[in-house]
Motif scaffolding. Structure first.
Motif, mmCIF file in Angstrom:
data_model
loop_
_atom_site.group_PDB
_atom_site.id
_atom_site.type_symbol
_atom_site.label_atom_id
_atom_site.label_comp_id
_atom_site.label_asym_id
_atom_site.label_seq_id
_atom_site.Cartn_x
_atom_site.Cartn_y
_atom_site.Cartn_z
ATOM 1 N N LEU A 130 -8.134 -20.914 -32.519
ATOM 2 C CA LEU A 130 -8.450 -20.804 -31.106
ATOM 3 C C LEU A 130 -8.369 -22.151 -30.388
ATOM 4 O O LEU A 130 -7.964 -22.218 -29.217
ATOM 5 N N ARG A 131 -8.755 -23.231 -31.064
ATOM 6 C CA ARG A 131 -8.781 -24.548 -30.435
ATOM 7 C C ARG A 131 -7.456 -25.295 -30.546
ATOM 8 O O ARG A 131 -7.243 -26.297 -29.864
ATOM 9 N N SER A 132 -6.565 -24.843 -31.406
ATOM 10 C CA SER A 132 -5.306 -25.539 -31.644
ATOM 11 C C SER A 132 -4.256 -25.154 -30.611
ATOM 12 O O SER A 132 -4.388 -24.134 -29.922
ATOM 13 N N PRO A 133 -3.206 -25.958 -30.466
ATOM 14 C CA PRO A 133 -2.109 -25.606 -29.555
ATOM 15 C C PRO A 133 -1.575 -24.215 -29.866
ATOM 16 O O PRO A 133 -1.367 -23.870 -31.024
ATOM 17 N N GLY A 134 -1.371 -23.424 -28.801
ATOM 18 C CA GLY A 134 -0.925 -22.058 -28.988
ATOM 19 C C GLY A 134 -2.062 -21.080 -29.155
ATOM 20 O O GLY A 134 -1.833 -19.879 -29.281
ATOM 21 N N GLY A 135 -3.304 -21.583 -29.137
ATOM 22 C CA GLY A 135 -4.466 -20.719 -29.277
ATOM 23 C C GLY A 135 -4.920 -20.195 -27.928
ATOM 24 O O GLY A 135 -4.110 -19.864 -27.070
ATOM 25 N N CYS A 136 -6.240 -20.157 -27.723
ATOM 26 C CA CYS A 136 -6.800 -19.609 -26.487
ATOM 27 C C CYS A 136 -7.048 -20.730 -25.472
ATOM 28 O O CYS A 136 -7.774 -21.687 -25.775
ATOM 29 N N PRO A 137 -6.465 -20.632 -24.253
ATOM 30 C CA PRO A 137 -6.683 -21.687 -23.251
ATOM 31 C C PRO A 137 -8.160 -21.886 -22.902
ATOM 32 O O PRO A 137 -8.611 -23.024 -22.730
ATOM 33 N N TRP A 138 -8.928 -20.778 -22.797
ATOM 34 C CA TRP A 138 -10.342 -20.914 -22.447
ATOM 35 C C TRP A 138 -11.101 -21.648 -23.542
ATOM 36 O O TRP A 138 -11.874 -22.572 -23.262
ATOM 37 N N ASP A 139 -10.894 -21.241 -24.787
ATOM 38 C CA ASP A 139 -11.592 -21.903 -25.899
ATOM 39 C C ASP A 139 -11.207 -23.373 -25.988
ATOM 40 O O ASP A 139 -12.044 -24.223 -26.304
ATOM 41 N N ALA A 140 -9.945 -23.680 -25.711
ATOM 42 C CA ALA A 140 -9.474 -25.054 -25.824
ATOM 43 C C ALA A 140 -10.089 -25.966 -24.769
ATOM 44 O O ALA A 140 -10.200 -27.180 -24.972
#
Length: 332
Positions: A130-140
């Motif tokens: 979720l936090r990595s590139p390609g994951g969730c923008p909100w979580d990031a």
């Protein structure tokens, strides 16, 4: 015709390091005429190759098609895929029934098991995704500060589930609180100056629990709850030797009633008598100051009586809410 061959379905867990298989699993692998797999990315393949076990890859296809291939290749060991091969056991069961006496004997052999807490590794992997590139923008985009309100909300929702005895909600809310711990730990891992991960968080609390339980992990004795609490306070005092006041470390961000209760608890445990208790009487005039003093006095007496004032007030407030709804003709 009697069955003369065996098909062994070898199951493993991805949460255990590759190669850490049970002895019966290794025996079956080395004794098998052929070892089959339908997952070219299976994490055990490299370990098996190092151990001299050749693995032949099959076309995955549908569950019935895979089942038919396995039956026709028996005797063999099949290395179960990471996703559990959905539908495969059902397809094999149908063949076993329809071709009784001709189908091979089918055995499920666990090669490795999840240890207690193994699913926490899945939560680590999910948070990383979720936090990595390609994951969730909100979580990031979240930070420690932006998540504070969710941590507080989830904690109170957990308290409510406990007080209402709702087991299903309790399980859900425990998960929500656990998510907050993993979320914050994943954010902390990205800090440029002082990074730490969930492993350091878990390691620190393990060390603290062992240190503060010498009656369990050491040679200290504590046969009663009072002795345990006394030991705990002594150890905490030794850890926090630089504190000037008995109240140092009480978080000021606690809700008002819980804050007062924590202060009183610290004062009582320290045996501090330098400040007299607030008077316990309904004042003639209710002002902010007099109401505050009265509430503090109630908290002090509640502590001495072994009553949690915060829980007591919530219980009374819920009773009040139920009474109001009943008077309105609504279900409690």
């Amino acid at each position: 015709m009697e069955t003369t061959s065996k098909l062994t379905l070898l199951t493993t867990t991805h949460r255990i390091a590759p190669g850490l298989l049970s002895w019966p699993a290794w025996q079956a692998l080395h004794a098998a005429p052929v070892v089959l797999a339908a997952d070219p990315a299976h994490p055990q393949l490299a370990a098996l190759a190092q151990a001299g076990v050749a693995v032949e890859q099959l076309e995955r296809g549908s569950a019935p098609a895979l089942a038919r291939q396995l039956v026709e290749r028996a005797p063999a060991v099949f290395l179960g895929s990471q996703d559990g091969d959905p539908g495969l056991t059902g397809a094999l069961a149908r063949i076993a029934v329809e071709e009784a006496g001709r189908a091979p004997e089918i055995e499920v052999l666990p090669g490795s098991y999840d240890l207690p807490g193994a699913r926490l590794l899945d939560l680590v992997a999910v948070m990383d995704r979720l936090r990595s590139p390609g994951g969730c923008p909100w979580d990031a985009e979240q930070t420690h500060a932006s998540l504070v309100k969710y941590l507080v909300e989830e904690a109170f929702e957990l308290v409510e589930a406990i007080e209402e005895g709702d087991r299903a909600t309790l399980r859900e809310e425990l998960g929500d609180v656990l998510l907050q711990v993993f979320f914050h730990s994943r954010i902390a891992q990205e800090d440029a100056e002082d990074p730490f991960s969930i492993d350091e968080v878990a390691g620190d609390i393990v060390d603290k629990l062992i240190y503060r339980h010498p009656h369990v992990f050491g040679d200290s004795d504590a046969d009663t709850t009072d002795q345990v609490e006394a030991n705990w306070e002594q150890l905490k005092a030794a850890e926090k030797g630089d504190r000037e006041s008995v109240l140092d470390g009480v978080p000021g961000g606690l809700p008002a009633l819980a804050f007062a209760a924590k202060l009183v608890s610290r004062v009582r445990r320290a045996g501090f008598t330098g400040v007299a208790d607030a008077p316990y009487a309904l004042p003639g005039e209710l002002t902010e100051a007099s109401v505050g003093e009265l509430l503090l006095a109630v908290v002090q007496r509640a502590h001495d009586a072994g009553v949690d004032p915060d829980a007591a007030l919530r219980h009374a407030a819920r009773g009040y809410r139920a009474a109001v709804r009943a008077a309105e003709g609504l279900p409690a």
